[in-house]
Design an enzyme around this catalytic site. Structure first.
Site, PDB file in Angstrom:
ATOM      1  N   ASP A 194       0.873  -1.173   0.000  1.00  0.00           N
ATOM      2  CA  ASP A 194       0.000   0.000   0.000  1.00  0.00           C
ATOM      3  C   ASP A 194       0.914   1.229   0.000  1.00  0.00           C
ATOM      4  OD1 ASP A 194      -2.300   1.609   0.282  1.00  0.00           O
ATOM      5  OD2 ASP A 194      -2.045   1.643   2.457  1.00  0.00           O
ATOM      6  N   ASP A 215      -1.323  -0.648   6.024  1.00  0.00           N
ATOM      7  CA  ASP A 215      -1.565  -0.081   7.355  1.00  0.00           C
ATOM      8  C   ASP A 215      -2.998  -0.260   7.824  1.00  0.00           C
ATOM      9  OD1 ASP A 215      -3.014   3.032   7.155  1.00  0.00           O
ATOM     10  OD2 ASP A 215      -2.381   2.025   5.333  1.00  0.00           O
ATOM     11  N   ASP A 222      -0.155   5.010   1.208  1.00  0.00           N
ATOM     12  CA  ASP A 222      -0.351   5.964   2.295  1.00  0.00           C
ATOM     13  C   ASP A 222      -0.190   5.307   3.655  1.00  0.00           C
ATOM     14  OD1 ASP A 222      -1.014   8.182   0.600  1.00  0.00           O
ATOM     15  OD2 ASP A 222      -2.925   7.183   0.208  1.00  0.00           O
TER      16      ASP A 222
END
Length: 540
Positions: free
Chosen positions: A95, A377, A97
């Protein structure tokens, strides 16, 4: 060539149930040259291993390689829930961000909060005087949209701490409200789990607006509002802030205010790529934002004028996770630097795409199932869905772990004193209970547990019980504030991220252990552990 790589078609499953694909192997005919096992007496292999381990530690010191967790810096450790042989991983997906790019949480969420509050103000809601308070909430809390509460639950779903609006709730009130029910995240109409740091601004906005609703400050012309409908208003205002693009435009124009560059991160990906891993970037962010952020965070640290795109075998933007892991969406290839797209029906290695599905990725790269490690995250969008639907191996990035581990170390003495007091109370309580039982049996005309208890003077028995009761009350008065303060080094309101109460794990920790094979504070922690690390789960 005494050692060689295991071929893709000739690998085994080791004694811990992990694939040996990617392991270095010794040719059977050369085994005696390197390690003449036939000459070893029984038990000698253990002695040899012990000696070689000591020499290996000395060599690490000579090479100036820092010790790895648990002997090194624990806050930069990689923690293992399920054994994972990184050598057998063929592809690693990331991922972006809060994973490949770390943001300054206060800066990012503070601006998201501002734009969201501006939208509420434009809708007529009273927001004047409210300020962003990042200490008000932490990841892993759960919003009760039915009652306007924010709660911290243990691994079983029992509520341990709670806040109504911006005011903490007493233990008695928690018992009255939640004593007969458990948090059930499957009930999405009521419970909202703060999965990621992106949830911080929304939670702060909601809890502050609950205060305004309770105060009667919201104009009646905005319609009858309960806590649930108020949440929808707040979520809509924040969603508008993201969709309108003002927030991301501000970040793109001034990335130095929001992004925390990590020089070790590009080197980590380079090591993985050179070790033969196929690297993927799979993000929900659009192409323009992704390109600008990755250029800023990576290009300045890459050698030989490399571009961030050179790190990845495939880049997918606007992926629409978690649906990306569950179903197939139309696939578009991005063909110009301006983001011009054209439809396509098949993904190819080296491509830059929008949409598509995880199955397309597997087909294009020739990998499947547990040959892929996905790193993100968000527990739900990234970790649980890739594991549940594809059986990919998973790694969770939780930047707060660094503060958590340091807080646990800092609060170690406080916790030791607290546990000592509780153990002392348990001993005193046991004596009191024995005397109470003896008195109960005496009043029923029966003998006590022992002859000494049976013959004990009644007044002496009553005095002893009274003294012990007073002592336990005083111990409780000491324990209560100490228990409340346990974890305050992480957050004064909510305590530790990973714990709920003195002994139990938090609901967040249970989710991490259930869905994340490994978890760590940042991707660059892999740099110390190398692309060949064999992570073994420890005692819980």
């Amino acid at each position: 060539d005494v050692v060689r790589n295991s071929s893709d078609s000739k690998f085994d499953i080791d004694y811990l149930g992990e694939s040996t694909m990617g392991d270095m192997t010794v040719k059977r005919e050369d085994l005696g040259i390197v390690l003449p096992l036939v000459d070893l007496a029984p038990g000698s292999i253990e002695e040899l291993a012990r000696e070689e381990a000591r020499e290996a530690e000395c060599l690490l010191e000579e090479l100036n390689v820092p010790a790895q967790y648990p002997h090194g810096i624990a806050s930069r450790g990689i923690f293992c829930s399920r054994t994972l042989n990184l050598r057998s991983i063929a592809a690693i997906g990331y991922d972006m961000d809060y994973t490949l790019i770390q943001y300054n949480v206060n800066a990012w969420e503070g601006r998201a909060y501002k734009y969201g509050m501006d939208n509420l103000r434009s809708m007529g809601y009273p927001v004047d005087g409210l300020k962003f308070d990042p200490e008000l909430v932490i990841r892993g809390l759960i919003m009760d949209k039915e009652k306007g509460n924010l709660v911290k639950a243990d691994r079983f779903g029992y509520v341990k701490r709670a806040m109504h609006g911006t005011r903490m709730v007493s233990n008695r009130t928690i018992s009255e409200i939640y004593g007969r029910e458990l948090v059930d995240l499957r009930n999405e109409n009521r419970w909202e789990f703060l999965n990621t740091l992106f949830s911080v601004s929304e939670a702060v906005m909601y809890m502050q607006m609950v205060d305004r609703l309770d105060e009667g400050a919201i104009p009646p012309q905005l319609g009858p509002l309960d806590y649930n409908s108020l949440y929808k208003v707040v979520a809509k205002a924040l969603f508008r802030a993201h969709v309108e693009g003002r927030l991301k435009a501000e970040i793109v124009n001034e990335p130095e205010r929001f992004v925390e560059p990590d020089a070790e991160l590009p080197l980590t990906l380079l090591d993985q790529r050179e070790a033969g891993k196929k690297l993927l970037l799979i993000t929900n962010s659009d192409y323009q934002y992704t390109s600008k952020m990755m250029q800023y965070a990576y290009n300045q640290f890459l050698p030989n004028n490399m571009d961030w795109r050179d790190l990845f075998d495939m880049v997918i933007v606007s992926a629409r996770k978690p649906e990306f892991f569950q179903m197939s969406h139309p696939l578009y290839e991005i063909v110009t630097k301006d983001g011009l797209m054209r439809p396509c029906f098949k993904a190819n290695p080296g491509g830059l795409y929008c949409g598509g599905s995880a199955q397309m990725v597997e087909q294009a790269l020739g990998v499947h199932g547990d040959e892929t490690l996905y790193v993100g995250d968000h527990i739900y969008t990234d970790v649980s869905q890739s594991k549940v639907h594809l059986r990919w191996r998973t790694a969770l990035i939780c930047s707060e772990l660094e503060k958590e581990v340091n807080a646990l170390a800092y609060g170690k003495d406080h916790r030791a004193k607290l546990i000592e007091l509780m153990n002392q109370k348990e001993v005193v309580g046991d004596v009191f209970n024995q005397l109470r039982l003896a008195l109960q049996r005496r009043n029923s005309g029966r003998e006590a547990q022992t002859n000494a208890a049976t013959t004990m003077d009644t007044d002496e028995l009553a005095d002893s019980m009274q003294n012990l009761l007073v002592l336990m009350t005083r111990i409780d008065q000491k324990i209560a504030p100490m228990l409340e303060a346990d974890g305050e080094y992480f957050n004064k309101r909510w305590g530790y991220l990973s714990r709920a109460g003195l002994w139990d794990k938090s609901h967040l920790m249970r989710q991490i252990e259930k869905y994340a094979d490994i978890y760590t504070s940042r991707v660059s922690n892999f740099l110390r552990f190398t692309p060949f690390m064999y992570f073994r789960s420890q005692a819980q």
